[in-house]
Every structure is written in structure tokens, then in C-alpha cells.
Design a protein around this motif. Sequence first.
Motif, PDB file in Angstrom:
ATOM      1  N   MET A   1       8.888  10.953   3.028  1.00 18.93           N
ATOM      2  CA  MET A   1       7.727  11.798   2.997  1.00 18.93           C
ATOM      3  C   MET A   1       6.449  10.968   2.993  1.00 18.93           C
ATOM      4  O   MET A   1       5.501  11.290   3.686  1.00 18.93           O
ATOM      5  N   LEU A   2       6.376   9.912   2.228  1.00 17.42           N
ATOM      6  CA  LEU A   2       5.153   9.112   2.156  1.00 17.42           C
ATOM      7  C   LEU A   2       5.167   8.027   3.229  1.00 17.42           C
ATOM      8  O   LEU A   2       6.155   7.320   3.393  1.00 17.42           O
ATOM      9  N   LEU A   3       4.064   7.872   3.919  1.00 18.95           N
ATOM     10  CA  LEU A   3       3.935   6.823   4.917  1.00 18.95           C
ATOM     11  C   LEU A   3       3.498   5.513   4.259  1.00 18.95           C
ATOM     12  O   LEU A   3       4.061   4.456   4.507  1.00 18.95           O
ATOM     13  N   TYR A   4       2.472   5.607   3.407  1.00 15.72           N
ATOM     14  CA  TYR A   4       2.024   4.458   2.631  1.00 15.72           C
ATOM     15  C   TYR A   4       1.162   4.950   1.475  1.00 15.72           C
ATOM     16  O   TYR A   4       0.741   6.094   1.429  1.00 15.72           O
ATOM     17  N   VAL A   5       0.902   4.023   0.537  1.00 15.48           N
ATOM     18  CA  VAL A   5       0.064   4.296  -0.633  1.00 15.48           C
ATOM     19  C   VAL A   5      -0.991   3.211  -0.700  1.00 15.48           C
ATOM     20  O   VAL A   5      -0.699   2.040  -0.430  1.00 15.48           O
ATOM     21  N   THR A   6      -2.225   3.578  -1.056  1.00 16.14           N
ATOM     22  CA  THR A   6      -3.269   2.583  -1.264  1.00 16.14           C
ATOM     23  C   THR A   6      -3.744   2.640  -2.713  1.00 16.14           C
ATOM     24  O   THR A   6      -3.823   3.716  -3.314  1.00 16.14           O
ATOM     25  N   LEU A   7      -4.052   1.470  -3.241  1.00 22.57           N
ATOM     26  CA  LEU A   7      -4.650   1.322  -4.565  1.00 22.57           C
ATOM     27  C   LEU A   7      -5.896   0.471  -4.413  1.00 22.57           C
ATOM     28  O   LEU A   7      -5.882  -0.521  -3.677  1.00 22.57           O
ATOM     29  N   GLY A   8      -6.946   0.831  -5.119  1.00 20.66           N
ATOM     30  CA  GLY A   8      -8.195   0.092  -5.020  1.00 20.66           C
ATOM     31  C   GLY A   8      -8.234  -1.115  -5.928  1.00 20.66           C
ATOM     32  O   GLY A   8      -7.608  -1.143  -6.980  1.00 20.66           O
ATOM     33  N   ASP A  45      11.263  -3.949   6.739  1.00 20.19           N
ATOM     34  CA  ASP A  45      10.437  -2.781   7.062  1.00 20.19           C
ATOM     35  C   ASP A  45       9.413  -3.197   8.105  1.00 20.19           C
ATOM     36  O   ASP A  45       8.862  -4.296   8.043  1.00 20.19           O
ATOM     37  N   THR A  46       9.137  -2.332   9.039  1.00 18.10           N
ATOM     38  CA  THR A  46       8.214  -2.680  10.123  1.00 18.10           C
ATOM     39  C   THR A  46       6.760  -2.413   9.788  1.00 18.10           C
ATOM     40  O   THR A  46       5.885  -2.766  10.558  1.00 18.10           O
ATOM     41  N   ARG A  47       6.489  -1.780   8.638  1.00 18.04           N
ATOM     42  CA  ARG A  47       5.100  -1.512   8.281  1.00 18.04           C
ATOM     43  C   ARG A  47       4.913  -1.666   6.785  1.00 18.04           C
ATOM     44  O   ARG A  47       5.847  -1.521   6.010  1.00 18.04           O
ATOM     45  N   CYS A  48       3.692  -1.954   6.395  1.00 20.14           N
ATOM     46  CA  CYS A  48       3.363  -2.067   4.977  1.00 20.14           C
ATOM     47  C   CYS A  48       3.345  -0.672   4.366  1.00 20.14           C
ATOM     48  O   CYS A  48       2.793   0.266   4.946  1.00 20.14           O
ATOM     49  N   ARG A  49       3.934  -0.545   3.191  1.00 19.98           N
ATOM     50  CA  ARG A  49       4.019   0.755   2.513  1.00 19.98           C
ATOM     51  C   ARG A  49       3.088   0.835   1.304  1.00 19.98           C
ATOM     52  O   ARG A  49       2.772   1.915   0.839  1.00 19.98           O
ATOM     53  N   LEU A  50       2.685  -0.327   0.793  1.00 16.35           N
ATOM     54  CA  LEU A  50       1.748  -0.372  -0.331  1.00 16.35           C
ATOM     55  C   LEU A  50       0.589  -1.269   0.071  1.00 16.35           C
ATOM     56  O   LEU A  50       0.788  -2.442   0.411  1.00 16.35           O
ATOM     57  N   TRP A  51      -0.599  -0.702   0.028  1.00 20.81           N
ATOM     58  CA  TRP A  51      -1.817  -1.441   0.362  1.00 20.81           C
ATOM     59  C   TRP A  51      -2.691  -1.529  -0.874  1.00 20.81           C
ATOM     60  O   TRP A  51      -2.894  -0.541  -1.570  1.00 20.81           O
TER      61      TRP A  51
END
Length: 127
Positions: A1-8, A45-51
Amino acid sequence: MLLYVTLGTNDIDQARRFYDIVLPLLGYRRQRHSEEEIGYSADGDTRCRLWIVTPFNRRRASNGNGSMVALHAERRADVDAFHAAALAAGGVDEGAPGLRPFHANFYAAYVRDPDGNKLSAVCENPE
């Protein structure tokens, strides 16, 4: 369901040092790094999931009350190692490793990163 998550973050270098120490213990590695963002994913994994990012609007990053990112751990020992490493890397304890009442095998630890973002590592496997 989630593509990625970002944290500041307000200090990308401090965040990189913290996450580079704690995330590999759960199988996640830094895949991208710039002056404005760092991205992590599991091996293969082909993409970053946590930014971890500096806010796009250039205002100060803040954490959300009630917000948390839960990271999957294969083993309870990984949860223990994550918690210990997070504290050693400047994180703050929000709940020592242990079983939680959510179900019989919900083993978790909770920390805050140097910017105050809340993280948990969770193993749901019986041991």
C-alpha cells in the motif's frame, strides 16, 4: 500500500550518521544521498522506501504528535540491536524492546531520532 515515507530533518549529516547506523541492522541501506535528502531501501529493492529530507518549503522540520514509522524486523535480536544502536547514535528511548499487547508475538522497541521523529522496529515472528 505505501510507496514511500518521508521524515523531515534539520541536519541532513546528523540524520545520515544516525540512519546509516540503525537501518542496516534491519536490512535497509542508504541508496541515495544529496545535500537535501537521503534514501534507504532493503537490499534488492529498486526504489528507496524511506526518505529523510530537508523540508521542501525550507522551513524548520518538525515531528508529528501521533506519527510513527514502524520498520519490519526478521528477528527479536534485530529489534534489540536496533534499539541499542539508536540510543548509542543519539536517539532517545521511547520504549525498550519487549512484547506488546497487540498480539502474542508483537515484539517491538521505540525510539526517536535526533530530530524527534518516532520510529519502531517490530518483529512479529515467534521465537
